[in-house]
Design an enzyme around this catalytic site. Structure first.
Site, PDB file in Angstrom:
ATOM      1  N   ARG A  53      60.544  32.372  47.637  1.00  0.00           N
ATOM      2  CA  ARG A  53      59.458  32.548  48.605  1.00  0.00           C
ATOM      3  C   ARG A  53      58.668  31.266  48.817  1.00  0.00           C
ATOM      4  O   ARG A  53      58.028  31.093  49.853  1.00  0.00           O
ATOM      5  CB  ARG A  53      58.528  33.668  48.123  1.00  0.00           C
ATOM      6  CG  ARG A  53      59.153  35.051  48.213  1.00  0.00           C
ATOM      7  CD  ARG A  53      58.255  36.121  47.631  1.00  0.00           C
ATOM      8  NE  ARG A  53      58.117  35.981  46.183  1.00  0.00           N
ATOM      9  CZ  ARG A  53      57.377  36.780  45.427  1.00  0.00           C
ATOM     10  NH1 ARG A  53      56.686  37.755  45.987  1.00  0.00           N
ATOM     11  NH2 ARG A  53      57.315  36.600  44.121  1.00  0.00           N
ATOM     12  N   ASP A 188      73.717  37.645  29.065  1.00  0.00           N
ATOM     13  CA  ASP A 188      72.906  37.595  27.847  1.00  0.00           C
ATOM     14  C   ASP A 188      73.110  36.199  27.280  1.00  0.00           C
ATOM     15  O   ASP A 188      74.166  35.888  26.736  1.00  0.00           O
ATOM     16  CB  ASP A 188      73.363  38.661  26.843  1.00  0.00           C
ATOM     17  CG  ASP A 188      72.496  38.703  25.590  1.00  0.00           C
ATOM     18  OD1 ASP A 188      71.775  37.715  25.342  1.00  0.00           O
ATOM     19  OD2 ASP A 188      72.543  39.698  24.855  1.00  0.00           O
ATOM     20  N   HIS A 189      72.098  35.329  27.434  1.00  0.00           N
ATOM     21  CA  HIS A 189      72.301  33.919  27.090  1.00  0.00           C
ATOM     22  C   HIS A 189      72.617  33.712  25.614  1.00  0.00           C
ATOM     23  O   HIS A 189      73.168  32.683  25.240  1.00  0.00           O
ATOM     24  CB  HIS A 189      71.085  33.083  27.499  1.00  0.00           C
ATOM     25  CG  HIS A 189      69.859  33.334  26.681  1.00  0.00           C
ATOM     26  ND1 HIS A 189      68.943  34.307  27.005  1.00  0.00           N
ATOM     27  CD2 HIS A 189      69.409  32.754  25.551  1.00  0.00           C
ATOM     28  CE1 HIS A 189      67.970  34.305  26.111  1.00  0.00           C
ATOM     29  NE2 HIS A 189      68.220  33.377  25.214  1.00  0.00           N
ATOM     30  N   GLU A 227      61.246  34.668  15.894  1.00  0.00           N
ATOM     31  CA  GLU A 227      60.641  33.644  16.735  1.00  0.00           C
ATOM     32  C   GLU A 227      59.318  33.227  16.108  1.00  0.00           C
ATOM     33  O   GLU A 227      58.525  34.075  15.700  1.00  0.00           O
ATOM     34  CB  GLU A 227      60.412  34.175  18.148  1.00  0.00           C
ATOM     35  CG  GLU A 227      61.689  34.576  18.869  1.00  0.00           C
ATOM     36  CD  GLU A 227      61.416  35.117  20.259  1.00  0.00           C
ATOM     37  OE1 GLU A 227      61.571  34.361  21.223  1.00  0.00           O
ATOM     38  OE2 GLU A 227      61.021  36.284  20.364  1.00  0.00           O
ATOM     39  N   HIS A 251      70.263  41.535  23.012  1.00  0.00           N
ATOM     40  CA  HIS A 251      70.723  40.476  22.110  1.00  0.00           C
ATOM     41  C   HIS A 251      71.262  41.022  20.794  1.00  0.00           C
ATOM     42  O   HIS A 251      72.373  40.695  20.363  1.00  0.00           O
ATOM     43  CB  HIS A 251      69.571  39.511  21.788  1.00  0.00           C
ATOM     44  CG  HIS A 251      68.995  38.822  22.970  1.00  0.00           C
ATOM     45  ND1 HIS A 251      69.734  38.497  24.085  1.00  0.00           N
ATOM     46  CD2 HIS A 251      67.747  38.361  23.224  1.00  0.00           C
ATOM     47  CE1 HIS A 251      68.962  37.886  24.962  1.00  0.00           C
ATOM     48  NE2 HIS A 251      67.762  37.794  24.457  1.00  0.00           N
TER      49      HIS A 251
END
Length: 503
Positions: A53, A188-189, A227, A251
């Site tokens: 956009r 899914d990286h 994390e 994941h």
């Protein structure tokens, strides 16, 4: 992976990135494509069309990407290579729900095909908020841009794919009305990481480990995705997701499936995904009573991570001051099949934990203790095989050995393998393999519709029970710790404990 595949560039195509003005494009996708250029895996007949956009011209977009690549590239940027790549970047400004955007896109793609020789093959990447997925797919179908007539059309869809079982099934149904399953690549990286891909080779390519990969020899399995950061400005998204939706359903279940699945007939995409589907179906569903005893949720409060102060989750931007969203989850799951019956799988994930680490730890069963009763040895060293996904990709094995001296004492010994030491390192964002696989039509590392729905069928009953319970007393763990006390109790009730991970 064969030598032929290693040396083969992807098919000629245009990669259309919806949401090209966002962070994912500049931080991951463009750097990943540049790395493919450096590896000679990107076809010469290739171009990128960004759609968003934001009001920009193609020249503006090229200049922006040129600035961004110097900030987010994983290695030094070769000016000549980048200059050649930059000329293949195009941009279209428009609303995702507006049919005229797709009319203009069709015209632009025809021009790009002529200028870049991309042969009418289009790879669409939905790097947008999930609420746009249906609109974009419907408009692509209406405009005829998803139709394959001697060319291919593929769509990469980012997570989250739905927010529960019903929404995931509805999204699958809507997308399948426009595309065939073979055209859909649910990304899914995590599956782009080398160690994840190596799980199958390690398991099925080594006679040393394959025979002991079962309930006769393995006591339990721990999967940790930790994390060290908090939500970092993503409070708006995270409030509607939480750790269970954000990490476990996708994941962690993918890691579980690769670690525990039966050997496929081949490395063909559907052969691998068939076995992953069977494994996920073997997860024993949790009854409401079991949800209370076999799941733990937590939310971090103020604390310190690696010497830096971390504010409580409830004080983060766009987070409700009385939020009940979980930032930590621990689960105990059982698999009802011949290989794994009776072996518990413990999963944990959370934010603001002491370190950033993803690993699969397999603890083998103890040998009988009788031999050591008349020695100073009080307990045997547990044998752990650890597959490290990040940050230092590798594999380690812990076993017991005699400590030098006149008495029989046992100590833990670590044998450690790191990919970087043996094979060197390649600059990577984690997306290179996945983008390349999509360009050559290899869906092995992408989720199939049934895989997604099975994952949600396990998670949704947990969400339903949590929703029905009175609000939890949050926060219940300090930032910089390994989660709430209940997560440790989960294993201690079974006579086990989490493997120690040093920060």
């Amino acid at each position: 992976m064969t030598d032929e595949r290693l040396n083969r560039p992807g098919d000629p195509c245009v990669m259309v990135i919806f949401g090209a003005a966002g962070d994912l494009t500049k931080r991951k996708l463009i750097p990943a494509l540049y790395n493919l250029v450096q590896s000679n895996l990107l076809p010469k007949e290739f171009a990128v069309v960004g759609v968003a956009r934001a009001q920009m011209s193609t020249d503006d977009f090229r200049q922006k990407m040129s600035r961004d690549i110097h900030e987010f590239a994983t290695s030094s940027v070769d000016a000549q290579l980048w200059d050649s790549f930059e000329k293949r970047l195009y941009y279209l400004s428009g609303e995702f729900q507006d049919p005229s955007t797709y009319e203009q896109l069709q015209e632009l793609l025809a021009t790009v095909d002529q200028e870049c020789g991309t042969r009418g093959n289009y790879l669409y990447y939905l790097a947008t908020a999930p609420n746009f997925f249906n609109d974009i797919m419907w408009q692509l179908g209406t405009a005829g841009l998803a139709r394959e007539e001697g060319t291919w059309r593929r769509v990469i869809i980012e997570k989250p794919f739905g927010h529960d079982f019903d929404s995931a099934r509805a999204l699958n149904k809507n997308i399948s009305s426009v595309l065939k399953e073979s055209q859909i690549y649910r990304i899914d990286h995590y599956l782009g990481k080398e160690t994840v891909q190596n799980i199958l080779v390690f398991r099925f390519g080594n006679g040393l480990f394959e025979p002991v990969w079962n309930r006769r020899y393995i006591d339990h399995v721990q999967i940790t995705v930790a994390e060290s950061v908090g939500v970092e400005g993503r409070g708006g998204y995270y409030e509607g997701a939480g750790a269970l939706r954000d990490m476990v359903q996708n994941h962690m279940f993918q890691l579980l499936a690769l670690m525990a699945m039966e050997p496929p007939l081949s490395f063909e995409a559907d052969a691998v995904r068939d076995e992953k589907s069977k494994l996920l179906r073997a997860i024993q569903p949790l009854s409401p009573e079991e949800v209370l005893t076999q799941t733990v949720r937590g939310q971090y409060g103020v604390g310190t991570v690696k010497g830096s102060s971390v504010p409580a989750y409830r004080t983060e931007s766009r987070v409700a001051p009385d939020s009940g969203t979980e930032t930590f989850v621990a689960l105990k799951l059982m698999l009802d099949n011949w290989r794994w019956a009776g072996v518990p799988f413990y999963l944990r994930t959370g934010k603001a934990l002491p370190s950033r680490v993803t690993e699969i730890a397999i603890q083998f069963k103890h040998v009988p203790f009788l031999l050591f009763r008349q020695t100073p040895v009080e307990q045997l060293t547990p044998n752990f095989l650890v597959l490290r996904i990040q940050p230092n990709e590798g594999i380690s094995l812990q076993f017991g050995a005699k400590v030098p001296g006149p008495s029989v004492r046992m100590g833990a010994v670590q044998m450690d393998f790191e990919y970087a030491d043996y094979f060197g390192t390649q600059p990577s964002t984690g997306y290179e393999t996945l983008l390349y696989d999509c360009m050559i039509g290899d869906a092995t590392l992408f989720q199939r519709a049934d895989n997604v729905e099975i994952g949600w069928s396990v998670v949704t009953p947990i969400l339903d029970v949590w929703k029905a319970l009175p609000p939890r007393s949050f926060p219940n763990y300090a930032a910089g710790t390994w989660g709430p006390k209940e997560a440790f109790d989960l294993l201690e009730r079974d006579g086990r404990q989490w493997r120690r991970i040093d920060p």
